[in-house]
Design an enzyme around this catalytic site. Structure first.
Site, PDB file in Angstrom:
ATOM      1  N   TYR A  28       5.154  10.654 -19.766  1.00  0.00           N
ATOM      2  CA  TYR A  28       4.960  11.689 -18.754  1.00  0.00           C
ATOM      3  C   TYR A  28       3.760  12.571 -19.124  1.00  0.00           C
ATOM      4  O   TYR A  28       3.575  12.906 -20.283  1.00  0.00           O
ATOM      5  CB  TYR A  28       6.240  12.533 -18.652  1.00  0.00           C
ATOM      6  N   TYR A  29       2.983  12.938 -18.144  1.00  0.00           N
ATOM      7  CA  TYR A  29       1.767  13.762 -18.339  1.00  0.00           C
ATOM      8  C   TYR A  29       0.661  13.006 -19.071  1.00  0.00           C
ATOM      9  O   TYR A  29      -0.265  13.620 -19.587  1.00  0.00           O
ATOM     10  CB  TYR A  29       2.071  15.048 -19.128  1.00  0.00           C
ATOM     11  N   CYS A  38       3.750  27.388 -13.553  1.00  0.00           N
ATOM     12  CA  CYS A  38       4.178  27.497 -14.959  1.00  0.00           C
ATOM     13  C   CYS A  38       3.073  27.235 -15.973  1.00  0.00           C
ATOM     14  O   CYS A  38       2.816  28.068 -16.847  1.00  0.00           O
ATOM     15  CB  CYS A  38       5.341  26.547 -15.227  1.00  0.00           C
ATOM     16  N   LYS A  78       0.779  19.565  -6.885  1.00  0.00           N
ATOM     17  CA  LYS A  78       1.132  18.189  -7.262  1.00  0.00           C
ATOM     18  C   LYS A  78       1.927  17.583  -6.104  1.00  0.00           C
ATOM     19  O   LYS A  78       2.303  18.305  -5.170  1.00  0.00           O
ATOM     20  CB  LYS A  78       1.929  18.165  -8.569  1.00  0.00           C
TER      21      LYS A  78
END
Ligand SMILES: NC(=O)c1ccc[n+]([C@@H]2O[C@H](COP(=O)([O-])OP(=O)(O)OC[C@H]3O[C@@H](n4cnc5c(N)ncnc54)[C@H](O)[C@@H]3O)[C@@H](O)[C@H]2O)c1
Length: 440
Positions: free
Chosen positions: A258-259, A270, A330
């Site tokens: 992830y990422y 955030c 996103k």
């Protein structure tokens, strides 16, 4: 098998001893005479846990065989199945990779190949920039040998993942077993020689070359991150070991794929806010956290790059209309807080770097549309459908909004630049549009 191994430094010594220990007949080629001499007298010229014991067995002839020379004998004097290249690729004064050891070695192997009457495989292991094997090393082998790769000899790039200190264990159980292969013979040969725990997987030669830079940059990044976070935590009386132990136990988001998909900048409510807080916490305690502070700069650079890409494609700025698919920070959200797409739109409309504003259209979710209206008024035209956007736009930006097959079909034939921020996979038909550009 009979193997020539070039360069008896850390990687070459471990490779030679480990391969001899599993029964291969190894000839080590090392230009530094003392290193070759030491090895031929049964002494390892370096310290590496458990390598000494392994070498004893090899040296006394209990396992395989090994001898070192300072110059490669001819192919008739020392016929071998493969040459494995482990010479150094140090940094030159300017930080570039110094390929001189590899160039010399490739020339020597090329000369060897000239006299070879058997099929020979050249396996490059030294870490090199992408393109080096195909553009520098194989042409040298071919020029020196007068032979053709694929027909008269084989060559591949086989990255090495061992860590000093546990090199023997890593050698037989590497974190990855990847072969940058050009010839079908490479993967089976690598498996037959190295016999490591993981099955070898073929990949593009440039990917195999580049992966060492990705891996090592990430390892360095992790160390620097843990050190900065740990320093900050300690300054606030937080148990840094416990913090990072728990951090690393999250394999869903923290230590996971992830990422890690290359694409566009981050945003949202955030990440940017928390990074600013981290910087403020560091300043309050007079601690320097250059890595953490540089993250927003890095993010900003991606936003700037997209703006430059759009500017470069806009031939007649006053008449250009840029159409955005999505404007949230996103996919699957209508949150536009600190959205990098909104930042691009904002600067295209009014940024100082863009004196002649372009027209902006957007095809977005209704609630995102309301937010854009609130931010930009009628300076952003809201398209009623993908078709509506494509009819009026000269440049299209594929943002967070997921597109349907029909829109992809139209994008494949779209007559203007299509800039993909890489949030979603697009079909090959879109990618082959000659004006398609991906951000990374
Ligand atoms: N050290 C590691 O942990 C590690 C791990 C993975 C990959 N690598 C990569 O493997 C390569 C080798 O690394 P290293 O740490 O073993 O380097 P090293 O400098 O310890 O060893 C290189 C050896 O090659 C010898 N040499 C130079 N020119 C030669 C020539 N023409 N013919 C024969 N020998 C020659 C040198 O004298 C030296 O002994 C580098 O590209 C490195 O980036 C290193």
């Amino acid at each position: 098998m009979r193997l020539n191994i070039f360069g008896l430094g850390y990687v070459g010594s471990v490779t030679s001893v480990c391969l001899a220990s599993i029964g291969h007949d190894v000839l080590g080629v090392e230009v530094v005479e003392e290193k070759a001499k030491a090895l031929n007298e049964g002494r390892l010229p370096l310290f590496e846990p458990s390598l000494g014991d392994l070498y004893k067995a090899v040296f006394t002839g209990e396992d395989g065989s090994f001898r070192a020379v300072t110059e490669l004998p001819s192919a008739t004097a020392a016929p071998a199945d493969a040459s494995i290249v482990c010479v150094g690729t140090p940094s030159s004064a300017g930080g570039e990779v110094d390929l001189s050891q590899l160039i010399e070695t490739s020339k020597a192997i090329g000369k060897y190949l000239r006299g070879a009457t058997h099929m020979h495989h050249v396996i490059f292991r030294s870490t090199v920039p992408p393109g080096t094997t195909e553009e520098v090393l194989i042409p040298l082998l071919e020029a020196e040998s007068g032979k053709k790769r694929g027909k008269d000899f084989h060559a591949c790039f086989y990255p090495e993942f061992l860590r000093e200190g546990q090199a023997v264990r890593d050698f037989f159980n590497p974190s990855m077993n990847l072969v940058g292969a050009l010839d079908e013979a490479s993967v089976p040969l690598i498996e037959a020689i190295f016999k490591v725990d993981k099955k070898a997987a073929a990949t593009d030669v440039r990917v195999a070359e580049m992966i060492k830079y990705a891996n090592n940059s990430f390892h360095a990044l992790k160390v620097a991150f843990a050190n900065e976070m740990g320093t900050l935590a300690s300054a606030y009386g937080v148990d840094s070991q416990e913090l990072m132990r728990l951090f690393a136990s999250d394999t869903q988001l923290n230590l996971s794929p992830y990422y890690l998909r290359p694409g566009f900048a981050f945003g949202g409510s955030c990440l940017p806010k928390e990074l600013r807080s981290v910087s403020a916490l560091a300043i309050r305690k007079n601690i320097r956290v250059p890595l953490l502070e540089s993250i927003m700069l890095s993010n900003e650079e991606h936003i700037r790059r997209v703006i430059s890409l759009i500017q470069a494609q806009a031939t007649d700025k006053a008449k250009t209309r840029v159409g955005f698919f999505g404007a949230s920070f996103k996919p699957n959200t209508d949150d536009t807080r600190e959205s990098p797409v909104v930042k691009v739109i904002e600067r295209l409309i009014s940024g100082p770097s863009y004196r002649e504003p372009v027209g902006i259209s957007a095809y977005v979710h209704e609630s995102v549309g309301r937010k854009l209206r609130g931010m930009f008024g009628d300076r952003v035209e809201l398209a009623s459908s993908p078709d509506d956007l494509l009819r009026t736009a000269h440049i299209v930006v594929l943002g967070p909004k997921k597109l349907d097959d029909e829109t992809h079909e139209r994008l494949a034939r779209f007559p203007g630049p299509v800039i993909d921020l890489k949030w979603h996979d697009v079909p090959e038909s879109v990618r082959t549009n000659p004006l398609y550009r991906e951000i990374c």
